[in-house]
Design an enzyme around this catalytic site. Structure first.
Site, PDB file in Angstrom:
ATOM      1  N   ARG A 252       0.851  -1.194   0.000  1.00 46.56           N
ATOM      2  CA  ARG A 252       0.000   0.000   0.000  1.00 46.56           C
ATOM      3  C   ARG A 252       0.885   1.241   0.000  1.00 46.56           C
ATOM      4  O   ARG A 252       1.756   1.390   0.843  1.00 46.56           O
ATOM      5  CB  ARG A 252      -0.915  -0.009   1.229  1.00 46.56           C
ATOM      6  CG  ARG A 252      -1.868   1.165   1.281  1.00 46.56           C
ATOM      7  CD  ARG A 252      -2.906   0.999   2.373  1.00 46.56           C
ATOM      8  NE  ARG A 252      -2.398   1.300   3.697  1.00 46.56           N
ATOM      9  CZ  ARG A 252      -3.168   1.403   4.792  1.00 46.56           C
ATOM     10  NH1 ARG A 252      -4.472   1.182   4.710  1.00 46.56           N
ATOM     11  NH2 ARG A 252      -2.629   1.695   5.971  1.00 46.56           N
ATOM     12  N   SER A 253       0.656   2.124  -0.975  1.00 45.53           N
ATOM     13  CA  SER A 253       1.363   3.405  -0.940  1.00 45.53           C
ATOM     14  C   SER A 253       0.399   4.532  -0.611  1.00 45.53           C
ATOM     15  O   SER A 253       0.551   5.189   0.405  1.00 45.53           O
ATOM     16  CB  SER A 253       2.134   3.651  -2.239  1.00 45.53           C
ATOM     17  OG  SER A 253       1.319   3.962  -3.311  1.00 45.53           O
TER      18      SER A 253
ATOM     19  N   GLY B  85      -3.294   4.071  -1.022  1.00 43.72           N
ATOM     20  CA  GLY B  85      -4.588   3.524  -0.629  1.00 43.72           C
ATOM     21  C   GLY B  85      -5.733   3.847  -1.566  1.00 43.72           C
ATOM     22  O   GLY B  85      -6.897   3.707  -1.195  1.00 43.72           O
TER      23      GLY B  85
ATOM     24  N   ASP C  66      -6.527   2.333  -4.515  1.00 44.37           N
ATOM     25  CA  ASP C  66      -7.000   1.285  -5.410  1.00 44.37           C
ATOM     26  C   ASP C  66      -8.530   1.265  -5.420  1.00 44.37           C
ATOM     27  O   ASP C  66      -9.169   1.176  -4.371  1.00 44.37           O
ATOM     28  CB  ASP C  66      -6.458  -0.075  -4.964  1.00 44.37           C
ATOM     29  CG  ASP C  66      -6.759  -1.177  -5.959  1.00 44.37           C
ATOM     30  OD1 ASP C  66      -5.824  -1.649  -6.613  1.00 44.37           O
ATOM     31  OD2 ASP C  66      -7.941  -1.565  -6.086  1.00 44.37           O
TER      32      ASP C  66
ATOM     33  N   VAL D  89       2.336   7.697  -5.096  1.00 46.73           N
ATOM     34  CA  VAL D  89       3.193   7.631  -6.278  1.00 46.73           C
ATOM     35  C   VAL D  89       3.373   6.190  -6.762  1.00 46.73           C
ATOM     36  O   VAL D  89       3.320   5.906  -7.957  1.00 46.73           O
ATOM     37  CB  VAL D  89       4.559   8.274  -5.959  1.00 46.73           C
ATOM     38  CG1 VAL D  89       5.629   7.821  -6.941  1.00 46.73           C
ATOM     39  CG2 VAL D  89       4.442   9.792  -5.978  1.00 46.73           C
ATOM     40  N   GLY D  90       3.567   5.242  -5.842  1.00 46.33           N
ATOM     41  CA  GLY D  90       3.870   3.878  -6.229  1.00 46.33           C
ATOM     42  C   GLY D  90       2.818   3.256  -7.117  1.00 46.33           C
ATOM     43  O   GLY D  90       3.116   2.738  -8.203  1.00 46.33           O
TER      44      GLY D  90
ATOM     45  N   HIS E 281       0.307   4.834  -8.642  1.00 49.13           N
ATOM     46  CA  HIS E 281      -0.014   5.707  -9.771  1.00 49.13           C
ATOM     47  C   HIS E 281       0.932   5.466 -10.939  1.00 49.13           C
ATOM     48  O   HIS E 281       0.496   5.243 -12.078  1.00 49.13           O
ATOM     49  CB  HIS E 281       0.069   7.161  -9.309  1.00 49.13           C
ATOM     50  CG  HIS E 281      -0.524   8.156 -10.251  1.00 49.13           C
ATOM     51  ND1 HIS E 281      -1.859   8.159 -10.591  1.00 49.13           N
ATOM     52  CD2 HIS E 281       0.028   9.212 -10.917  1.00 49.13           C
ATOM     53  CE1 HIS E 281      -2.110   9.168 -11.415  1.00 49.13           C
ATOM     54  NE2 HIS E 281      -0.970   9.803 -11.636  1.00 49.13           N
TER      55      HIS E 281
ATOM     56  N   TYR F 143      -8.025   2.684 -12.891  1.00 46.66           N
ATOM     57  CA  TYR F 143      -9.439   2.750 -12.503  1.00 46.66           C
ATOM     58  C   TYR F 143      -9.929   1.313 -12.348  1.00 46.66           C
ATOM     59  O   TYR F 143     -10.829   0.847 -13.041  1.00 46.66           O
ATOM     60  CB  TYR F 143     -10.264   3.500 -13.545  1.00 46.66           C
ATOM     61  CG  TYR F 143      -9.954   4.974 -13.653  1.00 46.66           C
ATOM     62  CD1 TYR F 143      -9.208   5.643 -12.689  1.00 46.66           C
ATOM     63  CD2 TYR F 143     -10.419   5.726 -14.735  1.00 46.66           C
ATOM     64  CE1 TYR F 143      -8.935   6.994 -12.790  1.00 46.66           C
ATOM     65  CE2 TYR F 143     -10.147   7.084 -14.844  1.00 46.66           C
ATOM     66  CZ  TYR F 143      -9.407   7.715 -13.872  1.00 46.66           C
ATOM     67  OH  TYR F 143      -9.131   9.060 -13.987  1.00 46.66           O
TER      68      TYR F 143
END
Length: 546
Positions: A107-108, A110, A112, A178-179, A181, A471
């Site tokens: 988790r970077s 959150g 998702d 960032v991770g 994305h 998405y």
């Protein structure tokens, strides 16, 4: 400053104790996993491990849950939350996960859309990268190092504070990590001028895996191939872009009585052909909601122009006079201020608001939401069909429903669909995000959104009906057990990645054949029985040249 381990740092299969395909290890207890972390050579401090009995567990868990759908009493909860502060601790978590077959999710930020970074069925642990948030900008080189736990607002703020003429093309929401994305592509108002965020990830070096040692195919896959699939990205090196000291923004509303439908229809043909310096998105929604129905259809046109108002007005008068844009509609500001303008913040918010990672940031994270995506290729949606979709928004089902359309063209028209895994390039007019937000219980709102999505089906990309991996939408398919996983994954994988899906599978098979990093929509490795011939027939994973 970043630690000496740098740019794109991947912790993957440089670990001992390889799994045996013939005899996978039995699932071990949570206590065994913890013992491995703390005493079994992992060196993971116990104060960075949170079990449900810890009084801070819920606070840590909920700190980056951005969709209230995944914060209910029925939502599966992690057995543990790990909050590492060093790369060696991340490596220890991966090692112990593999040794004890204890599943971890990364988790970077959150964000998702299906909660996959924090809600699989237990037992599992969340590896939270929130402490990895450093941003180091090299103004002369026009590059930056950014760690995966940083959010976009922090990245933008640090860049612009080093130079008001530097920026980065990524998303609008300041709390997006960032991770995740970068792993899925990433786009915002600069996409037509500079491409995706992942298009601007340029290099990687490190002591564990770097761009040179991972090879060209691996480096290709991690820039748009989806998160939680190939390893853990600790930090990324990105190419910064140059923007003028003054940009112009606007957000104007047209009702259907103000020719909103005609203007929206015209937008479909014009928006992707505008100069690269202008991104003009369109939100179809409703307002004046009463007990049974909304009564006013509105179209909201929002834009960023890399230039001043007078030039923008001349351009709009020439290319899109139907909108009727005036000088009073426009605001001049810095690029960083434009991020605040389009981020949904109050009108008096300062740029420091971008640093707020909490749920106090602009979107109402107490709401539940579900989104679906589409790409419109070739021909616009007929006006009659557009009106029918707009009419669907008048129903009272969700508290907010919308159809957000973001134009392509510009740089996106010029980049090959094979450059990175994200394939949705030339020929696409715009992307759609179908949205529903609500606060009550019940799944009828999801059903309503699916009905809205179905209305667009005849007018968007087909064979496959394309979608955007960031998405996330589990409606389009999920993975199964190993032998059927590949065939099931093709269903959703080709929608996200087009012809790039097969190459992603070959990369996954080469670098993570045991599928340590996985979720319901992660790229799977090939089944064991067909691996050797399929990999031999594919690319050879050459090392890249720096």
């Amino acid at each position: 400053m970043l630690p000496t381990l740098p740019l794109l740092l991947f912790l993957l299969l440089l670990l001992p104790v390889p799994l045996s395909p013939a005899s996978p290890p039995a699932v071990q207890t949570c206590q065994d996993f913890i013992h491995c972390l703390i005493s079994g050579g992992g060196g993971f401090p116990s104060n960075l491990i949170y079990a449900p009995s810890n009084p801070n567990y819920s606070t840590i868990l909920e700190s980056t849950i951005r969709d209230a759908r995944f914060n209910s009493t029925s939502t599966p909860k992690p057995s543990l939350i790990l909050t590492p502060i060093s790369t060696s601790q991340i490596q220890a978590a991966v090692l112990c996960s593999r040794r004890h077959d204890f599943h971890i999710r990364i988790r970077s930020g959150g964000h998702d859309y299906e909660g996959l970074s924090q809600t699989p069925f237990p037992p599992f642990a969340v590896l939270d990268l929130a402490s990895f948030r450093n941003v180091t900008v090299n103004r002369a080189e026009k590059t930056a190092w950014v760690q995966s736990g940083a959010v976009l607002g922090e990245l933008y703020y640090r860049i612009a504070k080093r130079s008001p003429h530097l920026a980065f093309p990524a998303g609008v929401t300041n709390t997006v990590g960032v991770g995740g994305h970068f792993s899925g592509g990433g786009f915002g108002f600069l996409v037509r001028k500079f491409g995706l965020a992942a298009d601007n990830v340029i290099d990687c070096r490190g002591r564990i895996l770097d761009r040179a040692s991972m090879g060209q195919d691996f480096f290709w896959a991690i820039r748009g191939g989806g998160g939680n699939t190939f390893g853990i990205a600790v930090a990324w090196k990105i190419r910064l872009v140059t923007v003028p000291s003054t940009v112009t923004v606007f957000s104007v509303v047209r009702t259907i009585e103000q020719n909103g439908l005609d203007i929206a229809n015209k937008w479909q043909s014009v928006s992707s052909k505008l100069p690269k310096e202008l991104s003009l998105d369109l939100l179809l929604t409703t307002t004046n909601r009463t007990k049974n129905r909304a009564t006013i259809k509105i179209a909201i046109f929002s834009a960023l122009f890399l230039g001043k108002t007078d030039k923008l007005l001349n351009l709009m008068q020439s290319k899109f006079p139907e909108l009727g844009l005036t000088g009073e509609d426009c605001k001049e500001m810095t690029w960083l201020e434009s991020v605040v303008f389009h981020g949904g913040f109050p009108s008096n918010a300062t740029v420091e608001a971008l640093l707020d990672r909490s749920k106090n940031s602009p979107l109402v994270w107490t709401l539940k939401y579900k989104c679906k995506s589409d790409f419109v290729r070739g021909d616009p949606i007929p006006e009659s069909a557009l009106l029918k979709m707009w009419e669907k928004l008048m129903e009272i089902e969700p508290e907010f429903g919308g159809i957000l359309m973001f134009p392509w063209g510009g740089e996106m028209e010029e980049i090959s669909e094979f450059r990175i895994p994200f394939p949705h390039r030339g020929g696409n007019l715009y992307m759609i995000q179908h949205m529903a937000y609500w606060s009550d219980e019940g799944e009828r709102h999801v059903g309503w959104l699916r009905e809205l999505y179905d209305l667009a089906g005849d007018y968007v990309s087909r064979e496959p009906r394309s979608a955007y991996v960031n998405y996330r939408d589990l409606d389009i398919g999920m993975n199964g057990e190993e032998e059927e996983g590949y065939e099931r994954a093709r269903v959703w994988g080709e929608k996200y990645f087009g012809k790039n899906f097969e190459r992603l599978v070959r990369v996954k098979t080469a670098v993570d054949p045991e599928n340590l990093f996985r979720n319901e929509q992660s790229v799977p490795p090939l089944p064991r029985g067909i691996r050797s011939q399929r990999i031999a027939a594919g690319s050879q994973f050459d090392r890249c040249t720096l």
